[in-house]
Design a protein around this motif. Structure first.
Motif, PDB file in Angstrom:
ATOM      1  N   HIS A 170     -11.180  -7.321  13.700  1.00 33.52           N
ATOM      2  CA  HIS A 170     -11.753  -8.553  14.249  1.00 33.52           C
ATOM      3  C   HIS A 170     -13.245  -8.430  14.528  1.00 33.52           C
ATOM      4  O   HIS A 170     -13.899  -9.424  14.784  1.00 33.52           O
ATOM      5  N   ARG A 188       0.826  -1.199   0.000  1.00 33.60           N
ATOM      6  CA  ARG A 188       0.000   0.000   0.000  1.00 33.60           C
ATOM      7  C   ARG A 188       0.864   1.255   0.000  1.00 33.60           C
ATOM      8  O   ARG A 188       0.345   2.363  -0.064  1.00 33.60           O
ATOM      9  N   PRO A 228      -7.325  -3.879  20.960  1.00 34.66           N
ATOM     10  CA  PRO A 228      -8.767  -3.901  20.753  1.00 34.66           C
ATOM     11  C   PRO A 228      -9.340  -5.312  20.737  1.00 34.66           C
ATOM     12  O   PRO A 228     -10.528  -5.487  20.969  1.00 34.66           O
ATOM     13  N   ALA A 285      -8.398   3.909  10.058  1.00 34.00           N
ATOM     14  CA  ALA A 285      -6.970   4.212  10.029  1.00 34.00           C
ATOM     15  C   ALA A 285      -6.291   3.551   8.834  1.00 34.00           C
ATOM     16  O   ALA A 285      -5.397   4.133   8.222  1.00 34.00           O
ATOM     17  N   HIS A 286      -6.731   2.349   8.482  1.00 34.20           N
ATOM     18  CA  HIS A 286      -6.163   1.676   7.311  1.00 34.20           C
ATOM     19  C   HIS A 286      -6.397   2.506   6.054  1.00 34.20           C
ATOM     20  O   HIS A 286      -5.505   2.680   5.228  1.00 34.20           O
ATOM     21  N   TYR A 312     -12.799  -2.321  14.471  1.00 34.02           N
ATOM     22  CA  TYR A 312     -11.504  -2.969  14.339  1.00 34.02           C
ATOM     23  C   TYR A 312     -11.702  -4.204  13.459  1.00 34.02           C
ATOM     24  O   TYR A 312     -12.802  -4.749  13.416  1.00 34.02           O
ATOM     25  N   SER A 372      -5.988 -11.599   8.038  1.00 37.27           N
ATOM     26  CA  SER A 372      -4.566 -11.378   8.277  1.00 37.27           C
ATOM     27  C   SER A 372      -4.009 -10.243   7.426  1.00 37.27           C
ATOM     28  O   SER A 372      -2.834  -9.931   7.520  1.00 37.27           O
ATOM     29  N   PHE A 383      -5.198  -7.184   7.609  1.00 34.99           N
ATOM     30  CA  PHE A 383      -5.388  -5.946   8.364  1.00 34.99           C
ATOM     31  C   PHE A 383      -4.522  -5.957   9.614  1.00 34.99           C
ATOM     32  O   PHE A 383      -4.341  -7.006  10.233  1.00 34.99           O
ATOM     33  N   ASN A 384      -4.026  -4.774   9.980  1.00 34.00           N
ATOM     34  CA  ASN A 384      -3.330  -4.638  11.261  1.00 34.00           C
ATOM     35  C   ASN A 384      -4.376  -4.744  12.362  1.00 34.00           C
ATOM     36  O   ASN A 384      -5.283  -3.923  12.422  1.00 34.00           O
ATOM     37  N   PRO A 385      -4.273  -5.768  13.229  1.00 29.79           N
ATOM     38  CA  PRO A 385      -5.349  -6.000  14.193  1.00 29.79           C
ATOM     39  C   PRO A 385      -5.509  -4.890  15.223  1.00 29.79           C
ATOM     40  O   PRO A 385      -6.535  -4.822  15.890  1.00 29.79           O
ATOM     41  N   THR A 386      -4.509  -4.029  15.373  1.00 31.18           N
ATOM     42  CA  THR A 386      -4.583  -3.063  16.469  1.00 31.18           C
ATOM     43  C   THR A 386      -5.012  -1.675  16.027  1.00 31.18           C
ATOM     44  O   THR A 386      -5.028  -0.761  16.847  1.00 31.18           O
ATOM     45  N   ILE A 387      -5.319  -1.472  14.756  1.00 31.59           N
ATOM     46  CA  ILE A 387      -5.836  -0.158  14.368  1.00 31.59           C
ATOM     47  C   ILE A 387      -7.176  -0.332  13.641  1.00 31.59           C
ATOM     48  O   ILE A 387      -7.475  -1.408  13.133  1.00 31.59           O
TER      49      ILE A 387
END
Lengths: 339, 754
Positions: free
Chosen positions: B183, A237, A327, B143-144, B181, B133, B135-139
């Motif tokens: 998840h 990206r 989260p 934000a993506h 998020y 997998s 995506f960044n799980p913490t944002i």
């Protein structure tokens, strides 16, 4: 749902502290050679065999907040009441209120421990991240070896080595005390310098033996995260490398270490007992050690209580804040597709 | 800082010596991308591994190109090559040219890192298989999107507005998705969000690498139909990579079949499906379970795909090809033009139709008769396992703390009031979307999941009574336990990686037949291994699981279950993890062993084609589950060819045919996503998505039996009830479909995300 979790977790923490206090009470009463017999023998030494039992009991009550004549539940209630009022009894050895001794010692322990903690994790995480990024390089291999080696040395051995060489042989560092007796107490530069100077060796022995395991943990986590698909997608990206390093790799690699970090706070307090004794550094651990050596029960119990509470609070804070950082936690086990 | 950069500086184009074949002849009129002699190599200890072998292909502007191949055929490498994103330490060589509008030409492999960074996502974008997998799980999702827009210096406001539009186009609520998020979204929503993320910078080419492989069939088809809309709306050229030929057949304009790291046949979708000329394409069409080909014609492809380090000389398919001759072994075939835009890399392309006949499909939908019943054993009248009004409810409580007693726990109705009999030599296949409770029901059948209500009886003995009382049961629990066995979905994780095959297989025998002579035990294991085609058995017995292929592992798991001489085996998605061409083979083997061991199967699948093949071949039944309930059950071919329940019809729709005429159309369904099983809809649970739902369905629940013509085929739908039922007089359900009237073609999907 989330609120319920907070309430439950708080209740658990309070209950743990309560249980520890109750155990403390039981130990004071049950331990062979406990404070009662100790005080009696002290009086016997001073006054010969003409010991007045009432005098002994009165003294015991002054020191330990427990009157041996009362029924058990009254003793227990009185002990708890005085604890809640912040009264931990009077030290037999120093003849000062325990609360006062510990209150003056606690900031020093916190001072040493917090700096050690920050350095241990700061150094560990940075090194670990760098090692992961250049995995397999000579730096990575040698740092791994050094980390394992340093981590296998117990901190008190390192402390003794440091204090012997740098303190006694070279006289570069002081071998005891919190600050130099020559500086005035207060927030002046000389005082701070002296404080850091005295704290340097205890901090060094904790950090040198502690950062290795954190570096290795961070390295492992980072390598795992670097292999994740989302890192590859983020690169495609076109995100800037430092964004990926911080927001993607860093954040996801540090998260699993967070709980360990909070628990480490508690254990560092526990570790302060031996450390502060070696460096003759009057913090909580130092007084606890003195208390044990002098059979000074009120002091010992007080220090023991403080350390326990520190552990409980550390884990409690970790539990409460983890959900905020990750989260995925705190949403009740997450994946609804699981069944 | 970044050491594992994806980019690779191109080296000089490597050409294979000694072949002299012309493989550059696949051209189109207006290519948006041209790939010439692209190769990807990895240096391995065993030698050079060539995972993309001198591949040339054009991608036409605004087309959907389907690339089909089995796992390990190099199709993912081809996808990465388009973006010059081959992972380290792979080396990409050849030419990749991108032609944006006009005459401009971009040499993708010659770009500087910054130019390449801009090309990716702005011009050519990519969607990966595992949305979770990616995506960044913490944002958050927002934000993506924002960081992507920021990294490419697009106008944030405009681009975010475009993102919202894309999310709406994909039938999701933009605000809700953006604030979530990763998840917190279901698998289907994640995949759709990932598609939106890949399109946010308005690229011209979208490369999709198995974008739907992890999803339910219904969701796969739904996404495919959305994809077609997106392609038209945004003038995209899409490269769709998959192992599932029927899935893309209706979607793609052109198809390219990959085998052993090169394209063996390329052509318009219609030609390729209707008149495939490469032997591999023909075999693949026969090997893939589908709903049209007669069961007797499905054949696995013999042999294995080649190792990338050691690709056979000559035509790489010759070891498995029935047409292979000396020329094939010696020479690599060039492309032969079947028609101007249909190419086939085979010397014998003209003869292949004769050697590997394909049925015309459609017409002779296989009935369950004749040789097909060969596997059907004698089914007894007395059930082996009998379920009566079984409920399995799970309490969903995050933690069992002190205060949780004050709160009503959320109950998940995984299985609700199901009665089912499994007979000897029976095959019952349970199908349904993920989360419908089919695995839980299967576990209840074999006594691995205690029902919260109702009884599970083994030959008349209540299983859980036998377990609780231990003594006094007519059939001891230990006996029941051995008689009901299970095979798991993932053969890799169901075998202990630290034990040899022999040790894994010996364990159950030692446990249940301690008196058995060690030599007999060994003999039995070896003969079974030999029987399932793992020879020499002595060699296989000494291997560790990681030394076996996926199909071989599943065979070992199957043998392990069979060593107990069980009456019923629960096969939970037992073939889903296997390669497409292997599935038929493993299912055949399972049915053969059923005959030999006199056992019954409860087969769980989310795939109607597999269900049809497995149940159909053994003359068994298919049960369709929806939200914890059995909505329709009956003989396999009846369920497939004459589905009664609206939900079964939806599943039937979602299972792609090999019919390319049929374009992907909107489903006979009013919502994509399944309702929350914690709070299932009242009345008939399907009424919220059912196109036939009427007011009566929201109040009353239809039952399976007691109506219809009294055959084995039962349906829990009011439409099966006779005319006197109030359903026929009540109003159709429209209450939450206000926008459906305005735009009933697509607006009816607007409620997908309850």
């Amino acid at each position: 749902m989330i609120n319920k979790y907070y309430i439950e977790r708080t209740a658990q923490a309070v209950f743990t502290v309560f249980a520890v206090v109750t155990m403390t009470f039981g130990m004071i009463r049950l331990m062979p050679g406990g404070p009662v017999s100790y005080i009696r023998s002290q009086l016997v030494q001073q006054q010969g065999n003409q010991v007045d039992m009432e005098q002994v009991n009165a003294l015991v009550e002054v020191y330990t907040n427990v009157a041996p004549d009362d029924p058990l539940y009254v003793q227990y209630l009185e002990y708890m009441t005085s604890l809640l009022q912040g009264d931990l009894g009077v030290s037999m050895f120093y003849n000062d209120p325990v609360t006062m001794i510990l209150a003056s010692a606690a900031p020093w322990t916190v001072f040493v421990m917090s700096i050690s903690l920050v350095l241990t994790f700061g150094l560990g995480i940075t090194l670990g991240a760098v090692m992961a990024y250049i995995e397999g390089s000579r730096f990575d291999v040698s740092t791994t070896l050094v980390s394992i080696f340093l981590n296998s040395i117990p901190y008190y051995v390192m402390a003794i080595v440091l204090v012997y060489i740098l303190g006694y042989q070279f006289n570069w560092f002081p071998t005891g005390g919190r600050v130099s007796s020559e500086v005035a107490t207060g927030m002046n530069l000389a005082f701070l310098q002296s404080a850091f100077y005295h704290a340097a060796l205890p901090i060094a022995s904790l950090v040198i033996t502690g950062f290795g395991i954190q570096a290795l943990a961070m390295r492992g986590n980072s390598i795992r995260v670097l292999g994740e698909d989302y890192i590859r997608v983020a690169r495609l990206r076109g995100l800037a490398p430092h964004d990926i390093a911080l927001r993607y790799v860093g954040r996801n690699a540090i998260l699993p270490m967070y709980t360990g970090m909070m628990i480490a706070i508690g254990f560092m307090f526990g570790g302060s007992v031996i450390l502060e004794e070696i460096f003759a550094y009057p913090g909580i651990g130092y007084y606890m050690f003195r208390g044990i050596m002098a059979r000074d029960y009120p002091l010992m119990m007080g220090a023991f209580l403080i350390i326990t509470i520190a552990v409980v609070v550390g884990i409690y804070v970790a539990d409460l804040t983890y959900g905020k950082l990750d989260p995925r936690a705190g949403s009740g086990g997450g994946n609804r597709e699981a069944y | 800082m970044s050491k594992t950069d994806d980019t690779q500086t191109p080296t000089t184009a490597g050409t294979r010596t000694g072949t002299g074949t012309d493989r550059t002849s696949i051209r189109v009129d207006d290519p948006i991308m041209e790939i010439r002699n692209a190769s990807v190599t990895f240096d391995m200890e065993r030698g050079e591994s060539r995972v993309l072998d001198d591949v040339s292909l054009d991608i036409e502007r605004d087309e959907i190109l389907g690339i089909v191949g089995e796992s390990g055929s190099g199709k993912s490498m081809f996808a990465s090559a388009l973006l010059d994103a081959v992972v380290n330490p792979g080396i990409l060589s050849g030419e990749v040219t991108y032609r944006p509008r006009g005459d401009a030409e971009v040499d993708v492999l010659g770009l500087s890192p910054e130019e390449l960074r801009e090309l990716r996502w702005e011009e050519i974008s990519m969607v990966f298989q595992g949305a979770q997998s990616s995506f960044n799980p913490t944002i958050t999702i927002r934000a993506h999107f924002e960081e992507t827009i920021e990294a490419h210096n697009y106008n944030m406001e405009q681009a975010m507005a475009h993102a919202r539009e894309l999310l709406s186009d994909l039938y999701m609520d933009p605000d809700r998705v953006l604030d979530s998020y990763p998840h917190e979204l279901s698998g289907g929503m994640q995949q759709r969000t990932l598609i939106a993320l890949s399109l946010v910078l308005e690229p011209n080419v979208l490369v999709m690498d198995e974008p739907t492989a992890a999803l339910d069939l219904l969701m796969q088809r739904s996404i495919l139909s959305l994809l077609e809309d997106l392609q038209e709306k945004y003038d995209l050229s899409i490269v769709f990579i998959t192992h599932d030929l029927p899935l893309v057949a209706g979607l793609a304009d052109r198809l390219a079949v990959m085998y052993a790291f090169e394209f063996v046949e390329v052509g318009p979708a219609g030609d390729l499906i209707g008149n495939p000329t490469h032997p591999y394409t023909r075999s693949l069409l026969k090997a893939v379970p589908n709903l049209d080909t007669p069961l007797a014609e499905m054949r696995p492809i013999d042999g294995m795909a080649p190792d990338p380090v050691d690709v056979p000389q000559g035509c790489s398919y010759h070891p498995r090809c029935p047409l292979a001759d000396e020329t094939c072994r010696a020479e690599d075939p060039a492309y032969h033009s079947v028609s101007p835009d249909h190419q086939s890399a085979c010397f014998h392309w003209e003869d292949s139709a004769e050697a590997i006949p394909l049925s015309t499909g459609g017409d002779e939908r296989g009935g369950g008769d004749g040789e097909m019943r060969a596997f059907a054993g004698n089914q007894s009248d007395e059930p082996v396992v009998s379920l009566e009004n079984v409920d399995v409810h799970f309490d969903q409580v995050a933690d069992g703390g002190l205060l949780s007693v004050f709160q009503e726990p959320d109950t998940v109705h995984a299985v609700d009031d199901i009665s089912l009999d499994v007979y000897e030599n029976d095959v019952v296949t349970l199908v349904g979307e993920s989360g419908c409770g089919k695995t839980t029901l299967g576990k209840a059948v074999i006594g691995a999941q205690r029902p919260t209500d109702g009884t599970v009886a083994y030959r008349g003995q209540d299983i859980w009574e036998a377990k609780d009382s231990r003594r006094g049961a007519d059939i001891p629990y230990e006996h029941i336990r051995r008689s009901l066995q299970m095979i798991h979905q993932d053969p890799g994780s169901s075998l202990n990686p630290n034990r040899k095959v022999q040790a894994s297989l010996e364990a159950p025998l030692k446990r249940w037949e301690p008196d058995m002579d060690p030599d007999d035990r060994q003999e039995r294991i070896l003969s079974l291994l030999e029987y399932v085609g793992m020879s020499p058995p002595g060699d296989y017995a000494q291997r560790y699981p990681h030394q076996l292929s996926g199909g071989e592992k599943q065979r070992v798991a199957l043998i392990r279950a069979l060593l107990m001489n069980p009456d019923v085996i629960l096969a939970d998605e037992a073939v889903s993890a296997l390669d497409v061409s292997l599935r038929v083979e493993v299912m055949d083997l399972m049915l053969e062993l059923q005959d030999l061991f006199d056992t019954s199967y409860v087969f769980i699948s989310h795939n109607l084609s597999n269900a049809r093949y497995f149940s159909g071949k053994a003359g068994g039944r298919i049960g369709v589950m929806y939200l914890g309930e059995l909505v329709e059950i009956g003989p396999a071919e009846q369920i497939i060819n004459d589905p009664q329940h609206p939900y079964t019809k939806v599943l039937r729709w979602s299972t792609a045919d090999l019919d390319i005429e049929e374009t992907v159309e909107d489903p006979p369904l009013r919502g994509i996503d399944i309702p929350d099983p914690v709070d299932p809809p009242s009345g008939c649970r399907f009424h919220t998505r059912c196109p036939e739902a009427r007011e009566a369905c929201t109040r009353e629940q239809p039952t399976l039996g007691g109506h219809g013509d009294g055959t084995e085929h039962e349906t829990a739908c009011f439409r099966e009830y006779d005319e006197s039922h109030e359903y026929w007089d009540s109003e159709p359900v429209v209450e939450d479909d206000a926008d459906a009237t305005a735009d009933d073609e697509s607006g009816s999907w607007g409620h997908a995300n309850e």
